[in-house]
Design a protein around this motif. Structure first.
Motif, mmCIF file in Angstrom:
data_model
loop_
_atom_site.group_PDB
_atom_site.id
_atom_site.type_symbol
_atom_site.label_atom_id
_atom_site.label_comp_id
_atom_site.label_asym_id
_atom_site.label_seq_id
_atom_site.Cartn_x
_atom_site.Cartn_y
_atom_site.Cartn_z
ATOM 1 N N SER A 585 0.834 -1.200 0.000
ATOM 2 C CA SER A 585 0.000 0.000 0.000
ATOM 3 C C SER A 585 0.873 1.257 0.000
ATOM 4 N N VAL A 586 0.511 2.224 -0.853
ATOM 5 C CA VAL A 586 1.257 3.488 -0.951
ATOM 6 C C VAL A 586 0.745 4.427 0.139
ATOM 7 N N ASN A 587 1.661 4.892 0.997
ATOM 8 C CA ASN A 587 1.284 5.759 2.116
ATOM 9 C C ASN A 587 1.269 7.233 1.745
ATOM 10 N N ALA A 588 2.223 7.692 0.951
ATOM 11 C CA ALA A 588 2.331 9.130 0.678
ATOM 12 C C ALA A 588 2.969 9.349 -0.682
ATOM 13 N N VAL A 589 2.701 10.523 -1.260
ATOM 14 C CA VAL A 589 3.291 10.946 -2.534
ATOM 15 C C VAL A 589 3.743 12.388 -2.395
ATOM 16 N N ALA A 590 4.710 12.785 -3.224
ATOM 17 C CA ALA A 590 5.215 14.167 -3.231
ATOM 18 C C ALA A 590 5.515 14.561 -4.665
ATOM 19 N N TRP A 591 5.197 15.814 -5.004
ATOM 20 C CA TRP A 591 5.417 16.366 -6.342
ATOM 21 C C TRP A 591 6.354 17.555 -6.175
ATOM 22 N N PHE A 593 8.413 21.036 -6.609
ATOM 23 C CA PHE A 593 7.882 22.360 -6.908
ATOM 24 C C PHE A 593 8.124 22.773 -8.356
ATOM 25 N N SER A 594 9.152 22.198 -8.991
ATOM 26 C CA SER A 594 9.396 22.509 -10.396
ATOM 27 C C SER A 594 8.451 21.750 -11.317
ATOM 28 N N GLY A 595 7.773 20.732 -10.801
ATOM 29 C CA GLY A 595 6.792 19.986 -11.575
ATOM 30 C C GLY A 595 7.345 18.875 -12.432
ATOM 31 N N HIS A 596 8.639 18.516 -12.290
ATOM 32 C CA HIS A 596 9.255 17.528 -13.173
ATOM 33 C C HIS A 596 9.240 16.121 -12.591
ATOM 34 N N SER A 597 9.145 15.967 -11.273
ATOM 35 C CA SER A 597 9.313 14.650 -10.645
ATOM 36 C C SER A 597 8.226 14.408 -9.619
ATOM 37 N N VAL A 598 7.930 13.110 -9.440
ATOM 38 C CA VAL A 598 6.992 12.639 -8.416
ATOM 39 C C VAL A 598 7.661 11.507 -7.661
ATOM 40 N N VAL A 599 7.474 11.489 -6.353
ATOM 41 C CA VAL A 599 8.026 10.424 -5.511
ATOM 42 C C VAL A 599 6.887 9.811 -4.717
ATOM 43 N N SER A 600 6.900 8.476 -4.613
ATOM 44 C CA SER A 600 5.901 7.747 -3.827
ATOM 45 C C SER A 600 6.606 6.786 -2.874
ATOM 46 N N VAL A 601 6.025 6.598 -1.689
ATOM 47 C CA VAL A 601 6.588 5.695 -0.678
ATOM 48 C C VAL A 601 5.489 4.733 -0.239
ATOM 49 N N ASP A 602 5.890 3.514 0.174
ATOM 50 C CA ASP A 602 4.894 2.499 0.517
ATOM 51 C C ASP A 602 5.243 1.818 1.833
ATOM 52 N N GLN A 603 4.396 0.867 2.197
ATOM 53 C CA GLN A 603 4.586 0.126 3.439
ATOM 54 C C GLN A 603 5.638 -0.973 3.310
ATOM 55 N N GLY A 604 6.198 -1.142 2.121
ATOM 56 C CA GLY A 604 7.233 -2.155 1.903
ATOM 57 C C GLY A 604 8.631 -1.592 1.835
#
Length: 611
Positions: A585-591, A593-604
């Protein structure tokens, strides 16, 4: 009449006793009716037996009389013989009857014995019933006495409850009056505080004006003393550089009063002379310019703020650029720095790790230690020099990035801290906790400056200019004015609120809830503008985070199946589903400020960078 009534009353209770005795005889006689009937039959048979016995004795006497006549007679043998055969037949007949009667009497005797046993058993049973009846009557008497005692106690308790109710009503009325007085006192205190602040501001403004007048008067006196004689400037023409002289002169003239005092630069001593009024005006303008610069606030952090990247159009993530196992256990929080080149992650291993984001790769930079509980929320200050993290050990940790040292530990919550956010400056913060409070902090003093009590767990908070917004476990979003003590607005949603995110223009709020939906709230009207849902999207936990894109064109959230769901804000349709990398399960995401990258973190324990 009284005597008649008395006699009537006496006869009534007598009749009642007789009726009760008859009912008792009828009830007890029914039990022994079979025994009485059998005993009656037995008596009848006994009387019949006595009758037969007497008859036999009479017949035996009659037989003895002819025998005596035969003995006395000497003639005639045949009559004697004939009588002898009749007697013998009669004897046999009666012997048979006697045998039958003996059998009947034996049977009757046996039945009498059995009936006697049954009678004894019935007598014992009757005695037992009488004993049980007596015990039950005693028990009834005891219960009656206990009932009367309980009735008396109930009456006493009723009187006591009535008295307590009267006291409660009086206390409630007193509480209502005291609450009204407290409310009026609070309103008066607020009014007095506003008046005090206003008077202090007026006094400060008056003092500033007074100090400025004193300084200007002193400067005027000094200038008058210095300008009693004519000022002349001798400058050789070849040493004068027009571009070097013109710029400061023109700057001073423009700052002074929107009117140019000199239209051309100095050329020679014969062509240049300054009068007293012009000199005073120039110095006044220069003084005003210095005062204005002195009143402005500038620092290294403000220069750093101006370097923050601005996103005009966000790039949609489509592929995985890098994957890292960031922590030893579940990862709960992720955040980009304002410059978008540093990423922070926090997990249940009590660590905050910083990553450099360059060339589509995540490079481990440093680890911030010192938290004594699982990290639930991470936030960078506006300058990107400090990290604020909330944890399960009822505290909030503040770190300086450059020296990796814990700068401050904010304690005061009584339960897990679920959210920690900076206000508009780096010196103020807001936290939410499961102890049903929202706290405002002065980071310069490291102390709580305000506590807001709420009726439900707080799962996330965000801050506008003068408003604090909190999302709660009771399916409500509450708005708090930082200048007042009360809740200004409550917006109900269909599920428990897991996260809140505010757009950069502070006009819209994104809410993620456990009813597997995202809701966009218009902060100008304080109502729900859009609701996003999709087949397959499931909110994985009570701390699942959803965010806007930097240009507020998209809404992004992670699902319990490891996929990322992306909605288009303009059309309201599902834009894309990113899957294939997360297995938990994905707990959180972050985008960024420049709008070029996205990061996601999970319970694993995974951190995934998307491009």
């Amino acid at each position: 009449m009284a005597a008649a009534a008395g006699s009537g009353g006496g006869s009534s209770w007598k009749r009642h006793i007789v009726r009760q005795l008859q009912l008792r005889d009828r009830a007890q006689g029914g039990r022994f009716l079979d025994l009485v009937q059998a005993y009656t039959k037995l008596l009848e048979k006994s009387s019949l037996l006595v009758h037969f016995t007497e008859k036999l004795q009479a017949e035996s006497f009659d037989l003895q009389a002819p025998r005596l006549g035969w003995e006395a007679s000497d003639s005639g043998l045949e009559p004697a013989l004939g009588s002898t055969e009749g007697l013998h037949a009669l004897k046999m007949k009666y012997q048979g009857q006697i045998a039958e009667l003996k059998d009947v009497s034996g049977e009757l005797a046996y039945r009498i014995i059995e009936l006697n046993k049954l009678l004894k058993a019935k007598g014992c049973q009757l005695e037992e019933q009488k004993t049980r009846l007596a015990s039950l009557n005693g028990r009834i008497s005891e219960l009656e006495a206990e009932r009367q005692q309980l009735e008396g106690r109930a009456e006493e308790l009723g009187r006591g409850n009535s008295a307590r109710k009267e006291e409660y009503d009086a206390l409630r009325e007193r509480y209502r009056l005291c609450e009204g007085e407290l409310r009026r006192a609070a309103e008066r205190e607020y009014e007095l505080l506003e008046r005090l602040v206003q008077r202090k501001a007026e006094a400060a403004e008056y003092q500033n004006k007074k100090n400025e007048r004193v300084k200007q008067a002193q400067l005027s006196r000094e200038l008058k003393k210095a300008t009693k004689r004519t000022v002349s400037i001798d400058v050789e023409p070849d040493k004068v550089k027009p571009e070097e002289v013109t710029a400061p002169v023109q700057e001073l003239v423009e700052l002074d009063g929107r009117e140019k005092l000199w239209k051309r630069p100095f050329r020679s001593a014969s062509a240049t002379s300054v009068t007293l009024a012009q000199c005073v005006d120039v110095f006044k303008g220069f003084l005003d310019f210095r005062l204005k610069r002195g009143n402005s606030i500038s620092s290294v952090s403000e220069a750093h703020y101006r370097c923050m990247p601005v996103c005009l159009v966000a790039c949609l993530p489509s592929r995985v650029s890098d994957v890292q196992e960031a922590h030893f256990s579940e990862v709960n929080a992720v955040k980009f720095s304002p410059s978008s080149n540093v990423l922070a992650t926090g997990g249940t291993d009590r660590l905050v790790r910083l990553w450099n984001v360059a060339g589509g790769r995540l490079e481990s930079r440093q680890t911030l230690e010192g938290a004594n509980g699982s990290i639930t929320s991470i936030e960078f200050d506006p300058s990107g020099c400090q990290v604020l993290a909330a944890s399960y050990n009822k505290a909030v940790q503040l770190w300086q990035i450059r020296d990796c040292k814990s700068k401050e530990t904010l304690t005061g919550h009584a339960d897990k801290v679920t959210a920690a956010k900076f206000r508009s400056t780096r010196h103020q913060a807001v936290t939410g906790s499961r102890d049903r409070t929202v706290k405002e902090w002065d980071l310069g003093k490291g102390a709580c400056c305000r506590t807001i009590n709420v009726v439900s767990y707080c799962n996330d908070v965000v801050c506008c200019d003068n408003v604090i917004i909190s999302g709660h476990h009771d399916k409500k979003i509450r708005f708090w004015d930082s200048r007042g003590p009360r809740c200004t607005e409550v917006i109900p949603v269909e599920g428990k609120v897991t996260s809140l995110h505010i757009s950069q223009d502070q006009m819209h709020l994104l809410c993620c809830s456990r009813d597997d939906t995202l809701k966009v709230i218009d902060l100008r009207m304080n109502n729900v503008r859009q609701v996003f849902r999709a087949d397959g999207f499931k909110c994985g936990s009570d701390w699942t985070k959803a965010i806007f894109s930097p240009d507020k064109s998209y809404a992004l959230v992670g699902s319990s199946d490891g996929s990322l769901y992306l909605w288009n804000m303009e059309s309201g349709k599902l834009e894309a589903i990113l899957s294939g990398e997360h297995r938990a399960s994905v707990n959180a995401v972050a985008w960024c400020f420049s709008g070029h990258s996205v990061v996601s973190v999970d319970q694993g324990r995974k951190v995934v960078l998307w491009k």
